[in-house]
Structures are given as structure tokens and as C-alpha cells.
Design an enzyme around this catalytic site. Structure first.
Site, PDB file in Angstrom:
ATOM      1  N   VAL A 223       0.812  -1.225   0.000  1.00  0.00           N
ATOM      2  CA  VAL A 223       0.000   0.000   0.000  1.00  0.00           C
ATOM      3  C   VAL A 223       0.845   1.275   0.000  1.00  0.00           C
ATOM      4  CG1 VAL A 223      -2.031  -1.056   1.089  1.00  0.00           C
ATOM      5  CG2 VAL A 223      -0.281   0.021   2.529  1.00  0.00           C
TER       6      VAL A 223
ATOM      7  N   ASN B  15      -7.084  -1.122   5.936  1.00  0.00           N
ATOM      8  CA  ASN B  15      -6.767  -1.765   7.229  1.00  0.00           C
ATOM      9  C   ASN B  15      -5.286  -2.066   7.398  1.00  0.00           C
ATOM     10  OD1 ASN B  15      -7.252  -3.959   9.495  1.00  0.00           O
ATOM     11  ND2 ASN B  15      -6.291  -5.064   7.782  1.00  0.00           N
TER      12      ASN B  15
ATOM     13  N   TYR C 189       3.894   5.323  15.318  1.00  0.00           N
ATOM     14  CA  TYR C 189       2.574   4.692  15.169  1.00  0.00           C
ATOM     15  C   TYR C 189       1.455   5.663  15.574  1.00  0.00           C
ATOM     16  CZ  TYR C 189      -0.990   0.994  15.567  1.00  0.00           C
ATOM     17  OH  TYR C 189      -2.121   0.215  15.422  1.00  0.00           O
TER      18      TYR C 189
ATOM     19  N   ALA D  96       1.536   8.898  15.722  1.00  0.00           N
ATOM     20  CA  ALA D  96       1.444  10.009  14.764  1.00  0.00           C
ATOM     21  C   ALA D  96       0.729   9.563  13.498  1.00  0.00           C
ATOM     22  CB  ALA D  96       2.846  10.532  14.432  1.00  0.00           C
ATOM     23  N   SER D  97       1.051   8.356  13.034  1.00  0.00           N
ATOM     24  CA  SER D  97       0.412   7.873  11.796  1.00  0.00           C
ATOM     25  C   SER D  97      -1.086   7.690  12.001  1.00  0.00           C
ATOM     26  CB  SER D  97       1.054   6.555  11.329  1.00  0.00           C
ATOM     27  OG  SER D  97       0.690   5.473  12.167  1.00  0.00           O
ATOM     28  N   LYS D  98      -1.471   7.179  13.162  1.00  0.00           N
ATOM     29  CA  LYS D  98      -2.888   6.881  13.395  1.00  0.00           C
ATOM     30  C   LYS D  98      -3.687   8.146  13.694  1.00  0.00           C
ATOM     31  CE  LYS D  98      -2.789   2.411  12.728  1.00  0.00           C
ATOM     32  NZ  LYS D  98      -3.478   1.836  11.560  1.00  0.00           N
TER      33      LYS D  98
END
Ligand SMILES: NC(=O)c1ccc[n+]([C@@H]2O[C@H](COP(=O)([O-])OP(=O)(O)OC[C@H]3O[C@@H](n4cnc5c(N)ncnc54)[C@H](O)[C@@H]3O)[C@@H](O)[C@H]2O)c1
Length: 258
Positions: A65, A91, A164, A166-168
Site C-alpha cells: 500500500v 486496514n 505509530y 502520529a500515523s494513526k
């Protein structure tokens, strides 16, 4: 069936929450493309077999992705194979934990590397954005579509997970913006924020730590992947037709009172 004649892509569909979502969408009548990385194609094939033996229809497509060309090719393959695209469940996600900065006994400073930061932001945030961009094209032409993205209860802040979290957290901002941009095309965009869930991602957490973490969750346990998939299903079905730009926490109350 709630998704009759619908075509769906589930990224990261070979494992964990993605697998549970594929099975649920297929059971509701959707034809489902499982998009996962090359090394997961054997597992993805097993999920395809599970769907088919239950009377459904699914294919597996290899795509990273985080790679624009692969995401665009994957979307084209699905539209070619099934003739349309109604649903994207973004997902796919990874973790690469490390403290932002830490001094060891030896005096050496160990910290999160640029590679760890870039890998997690690349798959979780950029990967989600690329999939939404690609999936939006057929949905805009059809003037209908549903996207359900994946944030995490980790946005509340988690030691060692600066990348993680920050990405979410970025996924929530992305969801709200895409919901605005795609509304005129009748495309709803929402996300879920799962709490700790029993999947390969959490399988390496030692049992005593699982027990300790579960104690802090109001419902006192980790989620089953199906409990998370239920909410993706709601967000891609017509039952959520007037819901857009929202993030639903599916975390057993794990973020309450924090
Ligand atoms: N398990 C949890 O406790 C938990 C909690 C909150 C959020 N989440 C999120 O839920 C999602 C699913 O997690 P899971 O627990 O089922 O994990 P998992 O590791 O079981 O599954 C993740 C899937 O994503 C795939 N994937 C990874 N990188 C990819 C890439 N570059 N391109 C395509 N596919 C890729 C993996 O191959 C795997 O099949 C992730 O976004 C994760 O961050 C999980």
C-alpha cells in the site's frame, strides 16, 4: 444480505482484523479483493478459499500500500475483474516501536531511527491515503462509495510508538478531510480506532503483560478481530448512510478517563 452486488477491497486482508473483515463482508454478499504484500499471498489464498467454501467470491491481489504504482495497479485489477468498486477498508498497518530517545547503561543513545519512522508513516498514513486516492476514482464515477479507514486507540499516546501514534492520529485528520472532499460524490469516509485486539500484531505480548493491560480496559479484555470487523461492516453498509468524517473507538472503553 447487507452488501449484495457490492465490490470491496480490504487492505491487509490476509491476517487479523483484515481477515475477519473479508469474511464478514463476503458473508454479507460482497465480492472481496484481499490486497496484501507479496509475502502474504499464501495466507491471502487461504482466506480466498475460506470465502469460496462458504459460497462467496474473493480474489487476492499483491500490493504494497505504500507504493503508488502498486496501489493503482491493484485498484485497476479489481475494477477490471469485478466491474466496479463500492467499498474500501483501509486496514493494512504495521508497528516498529522504539523510544524517541533513550540512554543505555553504556552511555550509548538508542533512539527511533528515520527508517522506523518512515516505514510506519509510509504504510499506515501514506499507504491509506494512496488507497483512498485510487479507490476514489471509480467511486466518483459511480457517484457512490464507502471508505472505512483504520486509526487506533494508540492515538492517546503510547510509550515507544511516536511513529505509530502520529500515523494513526493522521488517519483521523485524513478521514475528516476526505469526507469533506468526497461528500459531493456520495462517498462516505469514516474510520475506526480499535483497542488492543487478539491478532498476530499483538501475539508477541507476554501473557502477564496482556493480563496487566486488560486490567486497565473497562471491559477487562482484548477484542476479538470479529468485534472490530463488525464496525467496519457497519461503516461500509447502508446503515451508516448519514455518517461521514467520524472516528468510532472500538476499544472496550480503553480511552475513557485517559
Ligand atoms: N491488533 C491491535 O491491537 C490493533 C489495535 C489498534 C489498531 N490496529 C490496526 O488494525 C489494523 C490491522 O492490524 P492487525 O492487528 O490485524 O495486524 P496484522 O499484523 O494481523 O495484519 C496486518 C496486515 O497488514 C498487512 N500489511 C502490512 N504492511 C502492508 C503493506 N505495506 N501493504 C499491504 N499490506 C500490508 C500485513 O501483511 C497483514 O496481513 C492495522 O492498521 C493496525 O494498526 C490493530
Amino acid at each position: 444480505m447487507r452488501l449484495e452486488n457490492k465490490v470491496a477491497i480490504v487492505t491487509g486482508g490476509a491476517s487479523g482484523i483484515g481477515r475477519a473483515t473479508v469474511l464478514k463482508l463476503a458473508r454479507e454478499g460482497a465480492r472481496v479483493a484481499i490486497a496484501d504484500i507479496e509475502s502474504q499471498m499464501e495466507l491471502a489464498g487461504k482466506v480466498v478459499d475460506e470465502v469460496k467454501s462458504a459460497g462467496g467470491n474473493a480474489i487476492a491481489v499483491a500490493a504494497n500500500v505504500a507504493n503508488r504504482a502498486q496501489v493503482e495497479a491493484m485498484t485497476e485489477t479489481v475494477v477490471k475483474q469485478f466491474g466496479r468498486l463500492d467499498i474500501l477498508v483501509a486496514n493494512a498497518g504495521i508497528t516498529k516501536d522504539a523510544f524517541t530517545i533513550r540512554k543505555t547503561k553504556e552511555g550509548e543513545i538508542k533512539k527511533m531511527s528515520d527508517e522506523q519512522w518512515d516505514a510506519v508513516l509510509g504504510v499506515n498514513l501514506k499507504g491509506t491515503w494512496l488507497c483512498c486516492q485510487a479507490a476514489a476514482l471509480p467511486m466518483m464515477e459511480q457517484k457512490s462509495g464507502k471508505m472505512s479507514l483504520t486509526a487506533s486507540f494508540g492515538i492517546r499516546g503510547n510509550m515507544g510508538q511516536a511513529n505509530y501514534a502520529a500515523s494513526k492520529a493522521g488517519i483521523i485528520g485524513l478521514t475528516r478531510t476526505l469526507a469533506l472532499e468526497f461528500a459531493r460524490f456520495n462517498v462516505n469516509v469514516n474510520c475506526i480506532a480499535p483497542g488492543a485486539t487478539k491478532t498476530p500484531m499483538t501475539a508477541t505480548i507476554p501473557a502477564d503483560l496482556v493480563a496487566k493491560l486488560s486490567e486497565k480496559i473497562p471491559l477487562k479484555r482484548f477484542a476479538e478481530p470479529e468485534e472490530i470487523a463488525n464496525v467496519h461492516l457497519f461503516l461500509v453498509s447502508n446503515e451508516s448512510s448519514y455518517v461521514t468524517g467520524q472516528c468510532i473507538f472500538v476499544d472496550g472503553g480503553g480511552t475513557l478517563g485517559v
